[in-house]
Write an enzyme that holds these catalytic residues in place. Sequence first.
Site, short mmCIF file in Angstrom:
data_model
loop_
_atom_site.label_atom_id
_atom_site.label_comp_id
_atom_site.label_asym_id
_atom_site.label_seq_id
_atom_site.Cartn_x
_atom_site.Cartn_y
_atom_site.Cartn_z
N CYS A 150 0.80 -1.23 0.00
CA CYS A 150 0.00 0.00 0.00
C CYS A 150 0.83 1.28 0.00
O CYS A 150 0.62 2.18 -0.82
CB CYS A 150 -0.96 0.01 1.19
SG CYS A 150 -0.20 -0.44 2.76
N HIS A 243 -3.35 6.39 4.24
CA HIS A 243 -1.93 6.53 4.58
C HIS A 243 -1.45 7.89 4.09
O HIS A 243 -1.65 8.25 2.93
CB HIS A 243 -1.10 5.44 3.88
CG HIS A 243 -1.30 4.06 4.44
ND1 HIS A 243 -2.04 3.79 5.55
CD2 HIS A 243 -0.80 2.85 4.02
CE1 HIS A 243 -2.00 2.48 5.80
NE2 HIS A 243 -1.26 1.90 4.89
#
Lengths: 347, 347, 347, 347
Positions: A150, A243
Amino acid sequence: MKIKVGVLGATGLVGQRFVQLLADHPMFSLEVLAASERSAGKTYKEACNWYLSEGMPESVKDMTVIKTDPKAKEFEDVDIVFSALPSDLAKELEPKFAEDKLVFSNASAYRMEEDVPLIIPEVNEDHFALIDIQRDNRKWDGAIITNPNCSTICLCITLKPIMDNFGLESVFVSTMQAVSGAGYNGVPSMGILDNIIPYIKKEEEKMETESLKILGKFEDNKVKFADFKVSASCHRVPVIDGHLEAIFVKTSEGAEPEEIKEVMEKFDPLKDLDLPTYAKPIVIKEEEDRPQPRLDRNTGKGMSIVVGRIRKDKIFDVKYLALEHNTIRGAAGASVLNAELYVKKYL
Amino acid sequence: MKIKVGVLGATGLVGQRFVQLLADHPMFSLEVLAASERSAGKTYKEACNWYLSEGMPESVKDMTVIKTDPKAKEFEDVDIVFSALPSDLAKELEPKFAEDKLVFSNASAYRMEEDVPLIIPEVNEDHFALIDIQRDNRKWDGAIITNPNCSTICLCITLKPIMDNFGLESVFVSTMQAVSGAGYNGVPSMGILDNIIPYIKKEEEKMETESLKILGKFEDNKVKFADFKVSASCHRVPVIDGHLEAIFVKTSEGAEPEEIKEVMEKFDPLKDLDLPTYAKPIVIKEEEDRPQPRLDRNTGKGMSIVVGRIRKDKIFDVKYLALEHNTIRGAAGASVLNAELYVKKYL
Amino acid sequence: MKIKVGVLGATGLVGQRFVQLLADHPMFSLEVLAASERSAGKTYKEACNWYLSEGMPESVKDMTVIKTDPKAKEFEDVDIVFSALPSDLAKELEPKFAEDKLVFSNASAYRMEEDVPLIIPEVNEDHFALIDIQRDNRKWDGAIITNPNCSTICLCITLKPIMDNFGLESVFVSTMQAVSGAGYNGVPSMGILDNIIPYIKKEEEKMETESLKILGKFEDNKVKFADFKVSASCHRVPVIDGHLEAIFVKTSEGAEPEEIKEVMEKFDPLKDLDLPTYAKPIVIKEEEDRPQPRLDRNTGKGMSIVVGRIRKDKIFDVKYLALEHNTIRGAAGASVLNAELYVKKYL
Amino acid sequence: MKIKVGVLGATGLVGQRFVQLLADHPMFSLEVLAASERSAGKTYKEACNWYLSEGMPESVKDMTVIKTDPKAKEFEDVDIVFSALPSDLAKELEPKFAEDKLVFSNASAYRMEEDVPLIIPEVNEDHFALIDIQRDNRKWDGAIITNPNCSTICLCITLKPIMDNFGLESVFVSTMQAVSGAGYNGVPSMGILDNIIPYIKKEEEKMETESLKILGKFEDNKVKFADFKVSASCHRVPVIDGHLEAIFVKTSEGAEPEEIKEVMEKFDPLKDLDLPTYAKPIVIKEEEDRPQPRLDRNTGKGMSIVVGRIRKDKIFDVKYLALEHNTIRGAAGASVLNAELYVKKYL
């Protein structure tokens, strides 16, 4: 005619995102939901503790979950499986599925294998060429096609237009990562409320190595890794999804913030392909306090990287912030976009 | 005989930390609590909405709060004032107090003035020499002595032993800062729950400039700024107390993580002075997932910087994490330790 | 001469609180730390992932953890064991320890057995009389002595002075419980960030039944349950430590808020016994927005129930808020105080 | 032809929800955005710090914000204004707008006035009859029509079918309320991280009195208040959106949980009116741990009350949990639905 697909590890957090993206997909028909033995035989509604606030799609509620067995007859007609398996299970099971199917995998198990493409559609579509080599090597009719970790996806999408226009020398990245990245049970609340955990197992290594493969060139039947340097420091913060990365970049040729901004704005290689999960890869925010995870993570239905605060750096050339919805663009959406692109252009 | 002291801005978040540290202090006698006109005339207990979980010290509960007026008769016998004033008020009022008192200030207003010492006791005690120059310049009998911005203190304490042993070339720092750093009303919960705010006004500039003054040398009656480079990216996270910093360092001479660790461990210039607020300046944690704000911020009663994950860097020499209790070591405790050192050695 | 004690389940969240309270205890000498097979043989420092911000006591760091085996020779000289075992293990193992030791247990397994005392020292000390009956019934030289569920303790301490002075008819209680009540891994952050979980397994049943036993009378060799009614609704909120309860009370005789406050203030049956873990059982806050978990949970070193907002109710007589540190007063501290009282008065 | 509408207090948290709901509304044309002097003259995009993760509707971005002045020419053609004004401003300004416009107000200023309807469309549509009386009393051509306090709406929607079928005697309610209920700056993060604030100014009074008006009957030209009793205890928790209420109900005739559930399921008085903001008023969840704010608050686009855990009570008849999106169903959505119903049926 839609292509028949299945999801491996369908009840977990990334599995649910796969199901959400595939439930009413214009190119794919979701036929098989596979999970652990414990879930097998139940309806998806029974087997799955649905975590997403959007609600479970009606069309999957009564599908019967099967065990993740490559030999199960339910997989016979399936052409593509999407894998949200944990790494150890992926290692064992994905090759078996790859014998006669395309496996689009979010697992880390095979990402760094020499003959396995590690793809971000906007960045290194040419690496799909590894599929033929993989098939030769492994005597498979199918193939394993992986998407990166990710945090790596977020970083590489923003680095690609910089590299193409100014070259890359060195990149520092310091992450602030959401708890969903560790799976539903990954981060106990006792560990993260009023706290930060400044360590995510193997995350820094993944960012530092995967990036060089992704941004490498396919030449002479293999991927020649990019030769800039990446250093990462990874941290978990009390955020549910999204994130955020503070990135410092030294280019080869030198670049001003305005130039970086311009090449990021223009970067949009998939825009004419009409892929269902497509969104503009980089969306730039002008406000001085953005991107923020809660406000910006759903930009482009969770598929856009949101960049902000592109500014001159005192040591390198520029620094900026980049935000990614980690379970969509950083996981399930990444695999699905890989599959869409591959099917559209190569099948 | 204790020295008589007062606190300016005594009811705010940093003011309360001052009161907590000074209430039963062996060297100082807390005589005056000053705040805004709104609080004047009330007992401290009435005027102050006490935010700290440790409870208000008994000895201050019934003290009468006065207005922050340098001419108030209550200040007549006071030798030292500690200032938790906001920057604009500090700009106006601190010089008036400095006419005949020592002002130990946490405000940013005078930090970068050429004749004002910006002190971290363990780092640049020699800068106290600016006091004489300041007095000459400004015709004061007192002086303004400042401590740095919270994030800067954390960074500089860890850089000092590195600089002294290996030299410094370049430093990247990415912060994850607690909400208390913005004062009690500074960060609305709507802004920070499930979120990060990747911008703190003027924080990056402070870290990038203050550090060079602090780590500079006192020569020829002024501070010659250090000549390495600092680049900061500053971010607010949902943590109550404790700033965490990811730091990447390039030394002049090259250094291995083990060497960095060793010089940090040894760094302890104040240890024999028996200062009341002293704690070991750097405490190193060996666990791979530390320091963590909630678990480690109170180390050394909030006065120790907790360092962890000192590891080799792929671009520079080393990277590590550093944690600071931002309202103790990063604010009130910093001022009090400055005062303790100055009184002990120079008065 | 201190009494030799051991802790069962010493590495978990409640186990750590036991260790913290017993490490330097004036009446007890902590001799044995027992945990699962996985931890056996390691030092406590190695075996235990210490969760508490106060830091592990020096004296236990190098103690060797043993397996929780009632026959282990290390238990031979031990007179008292404190049990933080999960309920199923408690069910199996506590009787074996009770053959020749006093077992002060935080587990729920035996709480509602007819011959097992369920004690809050300030509330029903007379129930210790069940020990003789238990020994007769079970042919043990030791005994099992339990403390109530965390939420029940908070409720019953506040109800006791009301019952004694005005009688009790009906009690509604709605809880807002901290995540630590479920153990370290009990509540995933994905479940509780920006969320409430309005269900805690068996918690409402425990509050509704345990309360009647605790507030019952010891008569004719058994506990005659109290005859008022309790209805509970239990909810988990994003708080680390500290259960907050909204309580609505109908007394038998009628009572004004001021009267309730007065009897709560006076309630202090243990005050002259000089027990090491003693704190005033009820501390009343006058501010209109207290008690608050983060600010008030450590009152009386976590052993005081903090009550606030005692006010007239439109349906019953009064309503108020009560707060308890759930892993101290509501768990380990409860057991330790039971043991201190028993040893002081009955051994 | 759409009706022309304006929003008062358009830049605040509730104001933004109004704008979101009205921007592309099939019955209303959003013509005027009014706010404080500070915002006047700016485009909405400039004036408004948009807090909602859904993004600002394109159609309002370039509208010019005006000052909230009832005499402004921009209001001349407007027939309806929606008011998100703070209570003191509402008190002063709403009557002026009501001289010739319908004012649908979320403010508390006029809710309890005898001639002002306090409406929940599904509950007390007949109270619209107060409009004629209000016009007679006040010589207005327009009118003020209010919606209740957020927590009251949630409670009353669930009580209405119970009252109609079984009668009501007594209701206890204990709330866990989101921070958005206090406005963007209402709850500092320092106050609520790892904490609960067990007090919300005037909230309990509002719930206890407004409920009786809403559930009262319109008779003899006025509202005869309902005669059951409500007691509330209100608490703020670290949740962004979504008020959760634990409710205990004693009916007049007695009722089993299954009966309560059945009448709630059937309750749907607006279902055939085709109102744009309509959603099923009560949605019942069967899972034992629902409703949860983060997962369920957007049910029915934030307009459904989500009820769960309907169970037998030991003191009253039933207890259950009810959840409401407090800034949609509990504020802006409530006003808009009032307006839709009124326009559809009475204009």
